[in-house]
Design an enzyme around this catalytic site. Structure first.
Site, PDB file in Angstrom:
ATOM      1  N   ASP A 136       0.998  -1.611  -0.212  1.00  0.00           N
ATOM      2  CA  ASP A 136      -0.124   0.483  -0.266  1.00  0.00           C
ATOM      3  C   ASP A 136       0.571   1.208  -0.150  1.00  0.00           C
ATOM      4  OD1 ASP A 136      -2.486  -1.094   0.136  1.00  0.00           O
ATOM      5  OD2 ASP A 136      -3.271  -0.646   2.120  1.00  0.00           O
ATOM      6  N   ASP A 289      -6.917  -6.930  14.130  1.00  0.00           N
ATOM      7  CA  ASP A 289      -6.182  -8.566  14.589  1.00  0.00           C
ATOM      8  C   ASP A 289      -7.429  -9.444  16.124  1.00  0.00           C
ATOM      9  OD1 ASP A 289      -5.343  -6.750  16.479  1.00  0.00           O
ATOM     10  OD2 ASP A 289      -3.380  -7.134  15.750  1.00  0.00           O
TER      11      ASP A 289
END
Length: 533
Positions: A136, A289
């Protein structure tokens, strides 16, 4: 007029006016002291003592559990079936499950080669592994470097894919989610995730995949982090102490009791079917997460922590990077708790005790109370009792409980036992930002979804050192001033001076030390300082 007589140049009317204001303020404080200040402070002490007891009981409970785990030898291979994968002459490499390796990165100039090289060095049949680099990066130069590195490994026969997006929607979660949509991922059984500074050993898959292969209800195998730069500065040593306790105790206890703990976002391998059943990656918080782990657990999936398997990585060594990281790690869980508390309570797939563990132990005590009580009690309420002697804090709350909690924390990093005093002062400083971030997460404030990638220095410091003879190093002093830390430091210094002259509890010994710690942080004299050339 004498030269030293400064009062003679001040009009008597002004002196009288000043005395009147001082007297009026004193009268107002005296009037509200008994009916307002004292009861409010007593209530604050009571609430903080309650939270301290909650934290104390939780730490003692985890200490007992980890002792029993060690005593009875409850190793992972005794709780879950483990058999090495054997070669099959008839099936050949198809006997091995297909594994996807994901490496999300963003402008990782200093470390991209380390993570890609380590992933490409994993020992596994070459036709049963896919390495996916999710870049990214917004810096075109870095993107070119990463793509060239992927091409270099591809030319060596490694099955590596370089993937980019035209936006950064969802940040890391968005990148991982897009990566899972690729057509070649459909044939994969498991996915291992490594952040850009993580370097798994070659046998990582051999030590983790068999657990997933032989235990169909197991969704995640999490490895421990090993810090390559823990000795870089005192701040990295302090981080090592906190994180070692997290892995040695918190993760091990969660794995051994309820087969649940928070996924650390990296150095872990997931069963893809479990990941998909839980709803995949979501970017509603900055702890994607933990979000995934909680949702998977509510579906009945189990997790395993492998403390013996360590993956090398880098700790943030600049104070700026560490503050941003701690904001994300504190704000995200609080915001996730706000979003999922009701869902957890009404879930019918897990037992009542597991719900209690997730809500009370995992979220309330460890993610909320631990941050809030550290700052509010030890840096605000306790010092305030010096100024209001009518309110007292029992010795068990001011001394005994924090001492026991500190000693229990020391089990994670025995080599740093001599640094415990510095660790306490440092943790109290950081609790300022953690508390602020926790309330931002609970109230969904303006910075609730702020995501700033943790800066990795790699060998940039060494490179800078070699250039000192050629260029003049300039430090932008203003960039290192932190007003909040300086404000708290001034408050503690004032209270410490008051206690030294008028107090009876001798809190000034602690107050002066803690004030100095806040001043050091406030002036940016902590961690590695990267010069501006």
């Amino acid at each position: 007029m004498e030269l030293g007589d400064t009062t003679s140049v001040i009009p008597d009317s002004f002196m009288g006016y000043r005395d009147d204001i001082t007297m009026q303020m004193s009268m107002v404080l005296d009037q509200i002291r008994a009916p307002l200040i004292v009861p409010a402070l007593r209530l604050g002490v009571y609430i903080c003592l309650t939270m301290s007891v909650m934290l104390f009981v939780e730490r003692v409970y985890m200490g007992i559990v980890i002792s029993l785990v060690k005593l009875f030898g409850r190793k992972p291979d005794k709780r879950f079936k483990y058999e090495p994968i054997k070669d099959d002459i008839e099936l050949g490499n198809s006997a091995y499950p297909m594994v996807l390796i994901q490496i999300p990165m963003f402008n990782e100039r200093e470390v991209y080669q380390l993570s890609i090289g380590a992933a490409c060095g994993l020992s596994w049949p070459s036709d049963r592994i896919v390495i996916q680099v999710l870049d990214d990066s917004t810096d075109p130069t870095i993107k070119d470097l990463v793509e060239m590195e992927c091409s270099r490994w591809a030319s060596k026969g490694v099955n590596i894919k370089y993937e980019i997006r035209d936006n950064r929607n969802g940040y890391k979660a968005g990148a991982l989610k897009e990566g899972m949509k690729k057509s070649y991922v459909k044939s994969c059984d498991y996915v291992a995730i490594f952040d850009a500074d993580f370097q798994p050993e070659a046998d990582f898959l051999w030590r983790t995949v068999p657990y997933l292969l032989h235990n169909p209800k197991l969704a995640l195998v999490q490895a421990r982090w090993k810090f390559v730069n823990s000795d870089e500065c005192l701040m990295t040593r302090m981080q090592e102490m906190s994180l070692d306790y997290h892995f040695t105790v918190e993760q091990e206890v969660g794995s051994s009791t309820y087969a649940f703990f928070g996924f650390n976002g990296t150095a872990g391998i997931w069963r893809i079917s479990a990941l998909n059943e839980a709803g995949g990656w979501k970017d509603r918080t900055t702890v994607e997460d933990m979000d995934l782990a909680v949702r998977a657990s509510l579906k009945g999936w189990k997790f395993l922590y492998l403390g013996s398997l360590k993956v090398k990585n880098e700790l943030p060594s600049t104070f700026k990077a560490y503050r941003y990281q701690q904001h994300r790690w504190s704000c995200g869980p609080a915001n996730l708790f706000r979003k999922m508390a009701f869902e957890i309570m009404t879930n019918k797939n897990v037992t009542l005790w597991k719900k209690v563990h997730v809500i009370y132990s995992f979220f309330v005590v460890r993610k909320l109370v631990a941050h809030i009580v550290t700052f509010i009690f030890y840096c605000v309420i306790l010092p305030a009792t010096v100024l209001v002697p009518e309110v007292t804090v029992p010795k068990w709350g001011a001394v005994y409980i924090p001492s026991v909690i500190t000693l229990l924390n020391a089990v994670g990093t025995p080599r740093s036992l001599h640094l415990m005093v510095f660790w306490i002062l440092f943790e109290n400083v950081m609790s300022l930002h953690r508390t602020k971030a926790t309330f931002i997460g609970l109230l969904e404030g303006g910075r609730v979804n702020e995501w700033i990638v943790t800066e990795k220095l790699g060998d940039v410091k060494a490179k800078s050192a070699t250039k000192t003879s050629k260029k003049v190093i300039r430090f932008r002093f203003g960039d290192r001033i932190h007003v909040l830390e300086l404000g708290v430091g001034m408050y503690l210094l004032f209270v410490g001076c008051y206690d030294a002259f008028f107090g009876k509890n001798h809190y000034y010994l602690y107050l002066f030390a803690q004030a100095i710690a806040f001043f050091i942080a406030g002036f940016g004299q902590i961690g590695t300082i990267v010069p501006n050339h």
